[in-house]
Design an enzyme around this catalytic site. Structure first.
Site, short mmCIF file in Angstrom:
data_model
loop_
_atom_site.label_atom_id
_atom_site.label_comp_id
_atom_site.label_asym_id
_atom_site.label_seq_id
_atom_site.Cartn_x
_atom_site.Cartn_y
_atom_site.Cartn_z
N GLY A 48 -3.19 44.34 23.23
CA GLY A 48 -4.14 45.21 23.94
C GLY A 48 -3.43 46.33 24.69
CE LYS A 61 -16.30 44.31 15.59
NZ LYS A 61 -16.59 43.73 16.91
N GLY A 76 -0.88 41.43 16.50
CA GLY A 76 -0.43 40.14 15.96
C GLY A 76 -0.37 40.11 14.44
NE ARG A 100 2.45 36.59 24.50
CZ ARG A 100 1.14 36.47 24.32
NH1 ARG A 100 0.51 35.45 24.85
NH2 ARG A 100 0.47 37.36 23.65
P1 AMP Z 1 -7.89 43.95 14.44
O1 AMP Z 1 -7.88 42.79 15.40
O2 AMP Z 1 -8.90 44.98 14.74
O3 AMP Z 1 -6.51 44.48 14.16
O4 AMP Z 1 -8.43 43.33 13.09
C1 AMP Z 1 -7.77 42.32 12.41
C2 AMP Z 1 -8.74 41.68 11.48
O5 AMP Z 1 -9.25 42.63 10.56
C3 AMP Z 1 -8.11 40.59 10.65
O6 AMP Z 1 -8.65 39.37 11.05
C4 AMP Z 1 -8.52 40.95 9.24
O7 AMP Z 1 -8.97 39.84 8.50
C5 AMP Z 1 -9.66 41.92 9.46
N1 AMP Z 1 -9.83 42.77 8.26
C6 AMP Z 1 -8.95 43.61 7.72
N2 AMP Z 1 -9.44 44.15 6.60
C7 AMP Z 1 -10.68 43.65 6.43
C8 AMP Z 1 -11.68 43.80 5.44
N3 AMP Z 1 -11.51 44.61 4.39
N4 AMP Z 1 -12.85 43.12 5.61
C9 AMP Z 1 -13.04 42.31 6.66
N5 AMP Z 1 -12.11 42.11 7.61
C10 AMP Z 1 -10.94 42.77 7.51
#
Ligand code: AMP
Length: 391
Positions: free
Chosen positions: A372, A201, A349, A41
């Protein structure tokens, strides 16, 4: 959007306040001192700082670091950042004892000098966007520059409030770069334009799906997010991560996006999530299994769409990327994005780690520094820090 760039501003002999993002990861060393574990950064802000110095400014830098909750906390001091910046710039960087007050006012930098203010969040007024605190910050400078894209989605005193009180304000070079590529991706992309969304999510990315759905030609969804959509299609998802309360919303999105939306057709599944756990590839997820990555057929189908793209927007991993071998899908797509030769804009990230792991970072057009902030931008939300520059 009509904002000034630092390149449009007269900086000569001026006190230029640059809001940077020095929210660097720190770790205590054996001697008990805090040490920076990644200076990414700080490096990202160097072009703007150097530009201001080259154009005759006295530079005042300000940032938050961690969550000190309104009190001085030596473990969240910006001193290590001042030391690192001094090495990178090859000139002295003075460290202020605070970010406002008479001691700071007495340290005004002359042209060519650099002063780093202490952590803005030592004062609760920063996050409260307190007008009096904002006015005190503004009184330190003649020109305000925001280069902290990663904080532009927050209406804080240093990112939004103080702009009311400064004579001149503009965007730094990093901020400009971010707005240029993200802006191009969501308003005027070269077509076909493909978005890849993954991660844990659906709920975190509903607005992004809705907004990008209006812009892109294809939307590829992987990661755990995909299982909520598969459930909405009535397909078995076993013990995979599904957001039950978002299944109806996923049904609506499936209906409105139609053929634009592509979901995984095969999956890597396990009985338990553990490194090295036995895994298999399936098209229908058995009741006792958990989906942890996209399968080879999906990699092939997604890669084919990506290969034909002129613009690719990517946010979020395709599987549990941090636990190899469940990083395969994500790394394969990173390669596909680089090989496509499309203008590529990557945020988040995990996606950034994936392009690094795939060794393709130099072939990605723009890697956003703001997780974000870039998601809110892709969701079509006006960022307060950017809107304030427009005023
Ligand atoms: P995000 O911060 O929403 O981009 O989510 C990232 C996280 O999603 C990472 O820590 C991944 O391990 C998790 N992730 C991706 N695919 C899966 C999955 N099939 N089951 C559980 N966690 C997941």
């Amino acid at each position: 959007m009509a904002y000034s760039s630092i390149r449009d501003l007269d900086l000569k002999g001026k006190r230029v306040f640059i809001r940077v993002d020095f929210n660097v990861p720190l770790q205590k060393n054996d001697k008990g001192d805090m040490e920076i574990t990644s200076d990414k950064r700080i490096k990202a802000s160097l072009p703007t700082i150097q530009y201001a110095l080259d154009h005759g400014a006295g530079v005042i830098l300000a940032s938050h670091l961690g969550r000190p909750k309104g009190k001085p906390n030596p473990e969240m001091s910006l001193k290590p950042a001042a030391e690192r910046l001094q090495q990178l710039l090859g000139r002295p960087v003075k460290m202020a004892p605070d970010c406002i007050g008479p001691d700071v006012e007495a340290m005004q930098p002359a042209p060519g000098e650099v002063l780093l203010l202490e952590n803005l969040r030592y004062h609760l007024e920063e996050e409260k966007n307190d007008p009096e605190f904002a006015r005190k910050l503004a009184s330190l400078c003649d020109v305000y520059v925001n280069d902290a894209f990663g904080s532009a989605h927050r209406a804080h005193a240093s990112t939004e409030g103080m702009i009311r009180f400064v004579p001149v304000a503009g965007a730094g070079l990093l901020m400009e770069q971010e707005l240029k590529y993200l802006g191009m991706a969501v308003t005027n992309p070269a077509r076909p334009c493909v978005a890849i969304l993954g991660g844990a999510k659906v709920s975190d990315k509903i607005e992004v799906i809705q907004n990008l759905g209006k812009v892109v030609d294809k939307l590829l969804i992987g990661g755990a997010m995909a299982y909520t959509f598969l459930k909405a299609q009535g397909k078995p998802t076993g013990k995979s991560l599904v957001e039950e309360d978002k299944v109806d919303l996923a049904k609506n999105l499936l209906a409105s996006l139609g053929a634009k939306l592509m979901l995984p057709s095969d999956h890597v599944v396990v009985s338990e999530i553990a490194p090295g756990a036995a895994n298999e590839v399936v098209e229908t997820i058995p009741e006792s299994k958990i989906g942890v990555d996209i399968g080879p057929k999906t990699i092939e189908a997604f890669s084919k769409v990506i290969a034909g793209a002129k613009t690719v927007i990517w946010n979020g991993p395709m599987g549990i990327f941090e636990k190899p071998p469940f990083d395969k899908g994500t790394v394969a797509l990173a390669k596909a994005v680089a090989d496509s030769g499309a203008t590529s804009v990557v945020g988040g990230g995990d996606s950034e780690k994936a392009i690094k792991a795939a060794g393709v970072t130099s072939r990605i057009t723009h890697v956003s520094t703001g997780g974000g902030a870039s998601l809110e931008f892709l969701a079509g939300i006006q960022l307060p820090g950017v809107a304030a520059l427009n005023r």
